[in-house]
Design an enzyme around this catalytic site. Structure first.
Site, PDB file in Angstrom:
ATOM      1  N   ASP A  86     -11.264   3.087   3.979  1.00 31.61           N
ATOM      2  CA  ASP A  86     -11.723   1.842   3.820  1.00 31.61           C
ATOM      3  C   ASP A  86     -13.100   1.804   3.446  1.00 31.61           C
ATOM      4  O   ASP A  86     -13.547   0.487   2.929  1.00 31.61           O
ATOM      5  CB  ASP A  86     -11.048   1.007   4.974  1.00 31.61           C
ATOM      6  CG  ASP A  86      -9.659   0.011   4.714  1.00 31.61           C
ATOM      7  OD1 ASP A  86      -9.490  -0.260   3.634  1.00 31.61           O
ATOM      8  OD2 ASP A  86      -9.103   0.227   5.790  1.00 31.61           O
ATOM      9  N   LYS A 146       0.974  -1.058  -0.115  1.00 32.36           N
ATOM     10  CA  LYS A 146      -0.047  -0.041   0.057  1.00 32.36           C
ATOM     11  C   LYS A 146       0.755   1.420   0.047  1.00 32.36           C
ATOM     12  O   LYS A 146       0.705   2.218  -0.625  1.00 32.36           O
ATOM     13  CB  LYS A 146      -0.826  -0.175   1.207  1.00 32.36           C
ATOM     14  CG  LYS A 146      -2.031  -0.905   0.965  1.00 32.36           C
ATOM     15  CD  LYS A 146      -2.961  -1.208   2.338  1.00 32.36           C
ATOM     16  CE  LYS A 146      -4.016  -2.336   2.231  1.00 32.36           C
ATOM     17  NZ  LYS A 146      -4.764  -2.639   3.132  1.00 32.36           N
ATOM     18  N   GLN A 201      -4.962  -1.181   9.512  1.00 26.14           N
ATOM     19  CA  GLN A 201      -5.205  -2.594   8.918  1.00 26.14           C
ATOM     20  C   GLN A 201      -5.268  -3.662   9.884  1.00 26.14           C
ATOM     21  O   GLN A 201      -5.376  -3.604  11.005  1.00 26.14           O
ATOM     22  CB  GLN A 201      -3.452  -2.916   8.634  1.00 26.14           C
ATOM     23  CG  GLN A 201      -3.208  -4.296   7.733  1.00 26.14           C
ATOM     24  CD  GLN A 201      -3.756  -4.171   6.385  1.00 26.14           C
ATOM     25  OE1 GLN A 201      -3.781  -3.084   5.819  1.00 26.14           O
ATOM     26  NE2 GLN A 201      -4.255  -5.172   5.840  1.00 26.14           N
TER      27      GLN A 201
HETATM   28  N1  GUN Z   1      -7.257  -6.704   5.968  1.00 21.05           N
HETATM   29  C1  GUN Z   1      -7.575  -7.200   5.012  1.00 21.05           C
HETATM   30  N2  GUN Z   1      -8.173  -6.564   3.967  1.00 21.05           N
HETATM   31  C2  GUN Z   1      -8.364  -5.315   4.418  1.00 21.05           C
HETATM   32  C3  GUN Z   1      -8.741  -4.106   3.947  1.00 21.05           C
HETATM   33  O1  GUN Z   1      -9.088  -4.162   2.752  1.00 21.05           O
HETATM   34  N3  GUN Z   1      -8.323  -3.019   4.676  1.00 21.05           N
HETATM   35  C4  GUN Z   1      -7.687  -2.972   6.075  1.00 21.05           C
HETATM   36  N4  GUN Z   1      -7.673  -2.030   6.698  1.00 21.05           N
HETATM   37  N5  GUN Z   1      -7.370  -4.254   6.508  1.00 21.05           N
HETATM   38  C5  GUN Z   1      -7.434  -5.244   5.784  1.00 21.05           C
END
Ligand code: GUN
Length: 288
Positions: free
Chosen positions: A121, A54, A98
């Protein structure tokens, strides 16, 4: 028949290219770059990889990433205090915490603490509610990426039978909302669904988001269906090397001879998730 392979990697690269142009325009107009705060708590190995990717892709499109790595011993109070500080920071336009969080930290409480207007998100209940009621909102990245792939392959999906296998807040439920918004007839199937193979066989659009390696078999797929595999499962290679490989929730080799189009794992949905996160961040910055 052999299915068309849906190249999410190439599609995501195109999305990032367009995004980089939009970011340039934003910077020229506003005098600063969009900022995404990325919060990682603990040392879950998969999360470390996701966060690294990311951050790297933020740099590629000109989004400023602000990384916050906290130890697994971080308390819920400490994490909530960080989220509050990021909510108040004008250089931060998007916040991503996350998941999963270490045991002892209430995920729901942390997600609810993120300001909805900085929720990169789209996990906040306000955004989930707006998605369900047809309002303008930030849409969760993985389902948004899936929808872009589906519409790229099929165009107008109005009236299509869509089956989403999996009912998580992150993928299954928002995926169903997006398909409904696009006028599909939507079924959400899950571990308690009776005759899951039969339900899947109804689908013109089949989205697998269960987190079980190769659970959806080839004979569960309607001939010609568009199959979107959200699963990323690490399994042993079984060649004596002791190494692992990634597989989806769909038995790819079986499904590809039945489906009309299918996403591979890796290289399907995965790259789209980050491209959509960057898109969400820019949109939040534009609205700020
Ligand atoms: N953990 C697995 N997928 C995601 C996601 O799309 N966003 C976040 N913040 N954590 C995750």
């Amino acid at each position: 028949m052999t299915a068309r392979l849906i190249d999410g990697k190439a599609f995501a690269a195109t999305v990032r290219g367009r995004l980089a142009e939009r970011v340039k325009t934003f910077v020229a107009k506003r005098g600063f770059a969009p900022g995404l705060a990325v919060v990682l708590v603990g040392d879950d190995p998969a999360s470390q990889v996701y966060v690294r990717n990311k951050v790297a892709q933020c740099a590629e499109v000109g989004v400023r990433s602000l990384e916050h790595r906290l130890p697994a011993t971080t308390s819920e109070g400490e994490l909530l205090a960080l989220v509050a500080a990021l909510n108040a920071d004008p250089a931060v336009h998007g916040i991503l915490v996350q998941l999963p969080l270490p045991k002892g930290i209430d995920e729901t409480k942390v997600l609810a603490a993120i300001a909805p207007e900085k929720d990169a998100d789209g996990f906040h209940v306000v955004n989930a509610g707006l998605l369900a009621t047809g309002g303008a909102c930030t849409v969760p990245c993985t389902p948004l990426g899936c929808m872009m792939l589906i519409e790229d392959v099929l165009g107008d999906v109005s009236g299509a039978e869509a089956v989403v296998v999996g009912r998580s807040n992150i993928v299954g439920k928002p995926m169903a909302q997006l398909l409904l918004r696009a006028n599909c007839t939507v079924t959400i199937a899950h571990s308690r669904t009776r005759d899951l193979p039969g339900v899947c066989r109804r689908a013109d659009i089949l989205v697998a988001a269960v987190g079980r390696p190769e659970m959806i078999r080839g004979d569960w797929v309607k001939p010609g269906a568009c199959v979107i595999d959200v699963g990323i499962n690490r399994v042993p290679r079984n060649d004596g090397s002791g190494k692992t490989r990634l597989v989806g929730d769909v038995a790819f080799d079986e499904a590809k001879v039945v489906a009309g189009a299918i996403t591979p794992v890796p290289g399907g949905v995965g790259p789209m998730t980050i491209a959509c996160l960057l898109t969400n961040t820019l949109s939040l910055a534009e609205r700020s």
